[in-house]
Design a protein around this motif. Sequence first.
Motif, PDB file in Angstrom:
ATOM      1  N   TRP A  77      15.093  23.507  -1.786  1.00 54.60           N
ATOM      2  CA  TRP A  77      15.801  24.432  -1.687  1.00 54.60           C
ATOM      3  C   TRP A  77      16.676  24.672  -0.478  1.00 54.60           C
ATOM      4  O   TRP A  77      16.543  24.873   1.007  1.00 54.60           O
ATOM      5  CB  TRP A  77      15.397  26.094  -1.029  1.00 54.60           C
ATOM      6  N   LEU A  78      18.458  24.586  -0.107  1.00 53.46           N
ATOM      7  CA  LEU A  78      19.510  25.076   0.895  1.00 53.46           C
ATOM      8  C   LEU A  78      19.418  26.145   1.143  1.00 53.46           C
ATOM      9  O   LEU A  78      20.068  26.694  -0.010  1.00 53.46           O
ATOM     10  CB  LEU A  78      20.348  24.156   0.226  1.00 53.46           C
ATOM     11  N   HIS A  79      18.417  26.725   2.406  1.00 45.32           N
ATOM     12  CA  HIS A  79      18.850  27.862   3.203  1.00 45.32           C
ATOM     13  C   HIS A  79      20.202  28.461   3.253  1.00 45.32           C
ATOM     14  O   HIS A  79      20.420  29.557   2.831  1.00 45.32           O
ATOM     15  CB  HIS A  79      17.688  28.083   3.223  1.00 45.32           C
ATOM     16  N   ARG A  80      21.011  27.443   3.499  1.00 48.25           N
ATOM     17  CA  ARG A  80      22.793  28.281   4.002  1.00 48.25           C
ATOM     18  C   ARG A  80      22.462  30.062   4.800  1.00 48.25           C
ATOM     19  O   ARG A  80      22.916  30.141   4.420  1.00 48.25           O
ATOM     20  CB  ARG A  80      23.370  28.691   2.637  1.00 48.25           C
ATOM     21  N   GLY A  81      21.369  28.701   5.251  1.00 50.31           N
ATOM     22  CA  GLY A  81      21.415  30.759   6.577  1.00 50.31           C
ATOM     23  C   GLY A  81      19.858  31.890   5.614  1.00 50.31           C
ATOM     24  O   GLY A  81      20.426  32.927   6.447  1.00 50.31           O
ATOM     25  N   ARG A  82      19.469  31.596   4.847  1.00 48.19           N
ATOM     26  CA  ARG A  82      19.556  32.636   4.267  1.00 48.19           C
ATOM     27  C   ARG A  82      17.367  32.662   3.383  1.00 48.19           C
ATOM     28  O   ARG A  82      17.256  31.362   4.082  1.00 48.19           O
ATOM     29  CB  ARG A  82      19.558  32.856   2.582  1.00 48.19           C
ATOM     30  N   ARG A  83      17.109  33.786   3.791  1.00 47.98           N
ATOM     31  CA  ARG A  83      15.425  33.439   3.969  1.00 47.98           C
ATOM     32  C   ARG A  83      14.773  33.658   2.254  1.00 47.98           C
ATOM     33  O   ARG A  83      15.627  33.947   1.203  1.00 47.98           O
ATOM     34  CB  ARG A  83      14.771  34.679   4.326  1.00 47.98           C
ATOM     35  N   TRP A  84      13.860  33.237   1.920  1.00 43.83           N
ATOM     36  CA  TRP A  84      13.053  32.713   1.019  1.00 43.83           C
ATOM     37  C   TRP A  84      12.642  34.622   0.485  1.00 43.83           C
ATOM     38  O   TRP A  84      11.472  35.367   1.363  1.00 43.83           O
ATOM     39  CB  TRP A  84      12.485  31.995   0.350  1.00 43.83           C
ATOM     40  N   ARG A  85      13.121  34.654  -1.244  1.00 44.60           N
ATOM     41  CA  ARG A  85      12.957  36.578  -0.825  1.00 44.60           C
ATOM     42  C   ARG A  85      12.129  36.580  -2.634  1.00 44.60           C
ATOM     43  O   ARG A  85      11.795  37.813  -2.884  1.00 44.60           O
ATOM     44  CB  ARG A  85      13.961  37.726  -0.426  1.00 44.60           C
ATOM     45  N   ASP A  86      12.162  36.054  -3.026  1.00 44.13           N
ATOM     46  CA  ASP A  86      11.603  35.598  -4.688  1.00 44.13           C
ATOM     47  C   ASP A  86       9.869  35.570  -4.608  1.00 44.13           C
ATOM     48  O   ASP A  86       9.030  34.420  -4.033  1.00 44.13           O
ATOM     49  CB  ASP A  86      12.180  34.374  -5.598  1.00 44.13           C
ATOM     50  N   ASN A  87       9.241  36.280  -4.883  1.00 39.99           N
ATOM     51  CA  ASN A  87       7.577  36.111  -4.836  1.00 39.99           C
ATOM     52  C   ASN A  87       6.915  35.230  -6.576  1.00 39.99           C
ATOM     53  O   ASN A  87       6.190  35.339  -6.269  1.00 39.99           O
ATOM     54  CB  ASN A  87       6.802  37.682  -4.863  1.00 39.99           C
ATOM     55  N   ARG A  88       8.380  35.033  -6.909  1.00 40.15           N
ATOM     56  CA  ARG A  88       7.773  34.126  -8.505  1.00 40.15           C
ATOM     57  C   ARG A  88       7.302  32.795  -8.359  1.00 40.15           C
ATOM     58  O   ARG A  88       6.414  32.317  -9.115  1.00 40.15           O
ATOM     59  CB  ARG A  88       8.271  34.923  -9.090  1.00 40.15           C
ATOM     60  N   PHE A  89       8.606  32.408  -7.388  1.00 44.59           N
ATOM     61  CA  PHE A  89       8.145  31.168  -7.388  1.00 44.59           C
ATOM     62  C   PHE A  89       8.838  30.857  -6.508  1.00 44.59           C
ATOM     63  O   PHE A  89       9.120  31.963  -5.270  1.00 44.59           O
ATOM     64  CB  PHE A  89       8.421  30.542  -8.394  1.00 44.59           C
ATOM     65  N   ALA A  90       8.136  29.313  -5.502  1.00 46.37           N
ATOM     66  CA  ALA A  90       8.677  28.754  -3.642  1.00 46.37           C
ATOM     67  C   ALA A  90       9.142  27.870  -4.100  1.00 46.37           C
ATOM     68  O   ALA A  90       9.272  26.689  -4.898  1.00 46.37           O
ATOM     69  CB  ALA A  90       7.884  29.353  -2.863  1.00 46.37           C
ATOM     70  N   PRO A  91       9.956  27.429  -3.133  1.00 44.97           N
ATOM     71  CA  PRO A  91      10.585  26.040  -3.238  1.00 44.97           C
ATOM     72  C   PRO A  91       9.433  25.230  -2.418  1.00 44.97           C
ATOM     73  O   PRO A  91       8.203  25.251  -2.032  1.00 44.97           O
ATOM     74  CB  PRO A  91      12.088  25.678  -2.613  1.00 44.97           C
ATOM     75  N   THR A  92       9.556  23.965  -2.777  1.00 47.64           N
ATOM     76  CA  THR A  92       8.601  22.373  -2.627  1.00 47.64           C
ATOM     77  C   THR A  92       8.845  22.593  -0.780  1.00 47.64           C
ATOM     78  O   THR A  92       8.041  22.707  -0.201  1.00 47.64           O
ATOM     79  CB  THR A  92       8.724  21.433  -3.083  1.00 47.64           C
ATOM     80  N   ARG A  93      10.362  22.481  -0.613  1.00 45.55           N
ATOM     81  CA  ARG A  93      10.402  22.076   0.763  1.00 45.55           C
ATOM     82  C   ARG A  93      12.226  23.120   0.601  1.00 45.55           C
ATOM     83  O   ARG A  93      12.175  23.214  -0.226  1.00 45.55           O
ATOM     84  CB  ARG A  93      10.698  20.472   0.713  1.00 45.55           C
ATOM     85  N   THR A  94      12.079  23.435   2.139  1.00 47.31           N
ATOM     86  CA  THR A  94      13.196  23.893   1.966  1.00 47.31           C
ATOM     87  C   THR A  94      14.111  23.520   2.970  1.00 47.31           C
ATOM     88  O   THR A  94      13.985  22.557   4.339  1.00 47.31           O
ATOM     89  CB  THR A  94      13.119  25.387   3.577  1.00 47.31           C
ATOM     90  N   ALA A  95      15.600  23.293   3.035  1.00 50.04           N
ATOM     91  CA  ALA A  95      16.558  21.833   4.474  1.00 50.04           C
ATOM     92  C   ALA A  95      18.175  23.129   4.469  1.00 50.04           C
ATOM     93  O   ALA A  95      17.856  24.101   3.570  1.00 50.04           O
ATOM     94  CB  ALA A  95      16.827  21.193   2.960  1.00 50.04           C
ATOM     95  N   ASP A  96      18.739  22.932   5.483  1.00 46.62           N
ATOM     96  CA  ASP A  96      19.765  23.236   5.807  1.00 46.62           C
ATOM     97  C   ASP A  96      21.414  22.519   6.031  1.00 46.62           C
ATOM     98  O   ASP A  96      22.276  22.793   5.316  1.00 46.62           O
ATOM     99  CB  ASP A  96      19.749  23.291   7.154  1.00 46.62           C
ATOM    100  N   GLY A  97      20.752  21.277   4.239  1.00 43.47           N
ATOM    101  CA  GLY A  97      21.250  20.725   3.751  1.00 43.47           C
ATOM    102  C   GLY A  97      21.148  19.638   3.296  1.00 43.47           C
ATOM    103  O   GLY A  97      19.927  19.373   3.109  1.00 43.47           O
ATOM    104  N   LEU A  98      22.198  19.133   2.306  1.00 46.88           N
ATOM    105  CA  LEU A  98      22.029  18.555   1.918  1.00 46.88           C
ATOM    106  C   LEU A  98      21.509  16.406   1.849  1.00 46.88           C
ATOM    107  O   LEU A  98      20.772  16.726   1.236  1.00 46.88           O
ATOM    108  CB  LEU A  98      23.060  17.488   0.635  1.00 46.88           C
ATOM    109  N   ILE A  99      21.660  16.211   3.628  1.00 50.22           N
ATOM    110  CA  ILE A  99      21.369  14.955   3.982  1.00 50.22           C
ATOM    111  C   ILE A  99      19.812  15.508   4.945  1.00 50.22           C
ATOM    112  O   ILE A  99      18.921  14.762   3.613  1.00 50.22           O
ATOM    113  CB  ILE A  99      22.212  15.065   5.414  1.00 50.22           C
ATOM    114  N   ALA A 100      19.311  16.118   4.796  1.00 50.09           N
ATOM    115  CA  ALA A 100      17.946  16.933   5.155  1.00 50.09           C
ATOM    116  C   ALA A 100      17.471  17.326   3.737  1.00 50.09           C
ATOM    117  O   ALA A 100      16.079  16.705   3.717  1.00 50.09           O
ATOM    118  CB  ALA A 100      18.325  18.571   6.166  1.00 50.09           C
ATOM    119  N   ALA A 101      17.962  17.850   2.781  1.00 49.39           N
ATOM    120  CA  ALA A 101      17.175  17.369   1.781  1.00 49.39           C
ATOM    121  C   ALA A 101      16.813  16.349   1.355  1.00 49.39           C
ATOM    122  O   ALA A 101      15.687  16.097   1.169  1.00 49.39           O
ATOM    123  CB  ALA A 101      18.000  18.569   0.476  1.00 49.39           C
TER     124      ALA A 101
END
Length: 214
Positions: A183-207
């Motif tokens: 998930w590319l967070h773009r400065g946001r926090r993850w808030r969904d309790n139904r599922f979650a990303p395997t990894r979190t990154a700040d952009g495509l290069i990091a992803a």
Amino acid sequence: MPLLLLDLDNTLLDRDGPFRAWGERFLDTVGAPPTDIDWLLSVDADGLTDRWDVADAIRDRYGLDVPAIDLVEELHDGVVANSRLDPLIACALRIADNAGWVPVVVTNGAVRQQDAKIRRTGLDRYVADWVISEEAGVSKPNPRIFALAAQRVRMPLRRAWVVGDSPEADIGGASAAGLPSVWLHRGRRWRDNRFAPTRTADGLIAAVAAVLAG
């Protein structure tokens, strides 16, 4: 050779900047105050609002006689004209390709705009293919669109990763398909309790780095 299933807007290509650039010029042409860009961005809702609804909102606010279809076309063309492929994104895609991954774009939206952005920015030279929801007849988060992407390049879906910025469409779709995701967070926090990303990154290069490391 596993698949790398990539979102388009605000993942491979910046959408916020091109939309803002078009919006500021458009507001100037209709004599609206520059501060109205905040209203326009709010109506657009990061591209989630239907283009016809955005056009109707603009017509109502400024009392324009221009047909809605003309505004919709201007919205599409304005974003396309201002879209650019970041050379670092192109480099990251090339690295993924050299590492044995097959990049495929999976995007919601209209064929006319999304296909034009992919081709006019040169992104088509760095991906194996692309699937656009309007043409496919199915949209993310429906996992079927990822299966269609795999069929398009004649590869199995297993071992694929999904990368995107939308919690619902990209990460929710990956979860429904049983695929790992970034998930590319773009400065946001993850808030969904139904599922979650395997990894979190700040952009495509990091992803891409996270996928290769994973």
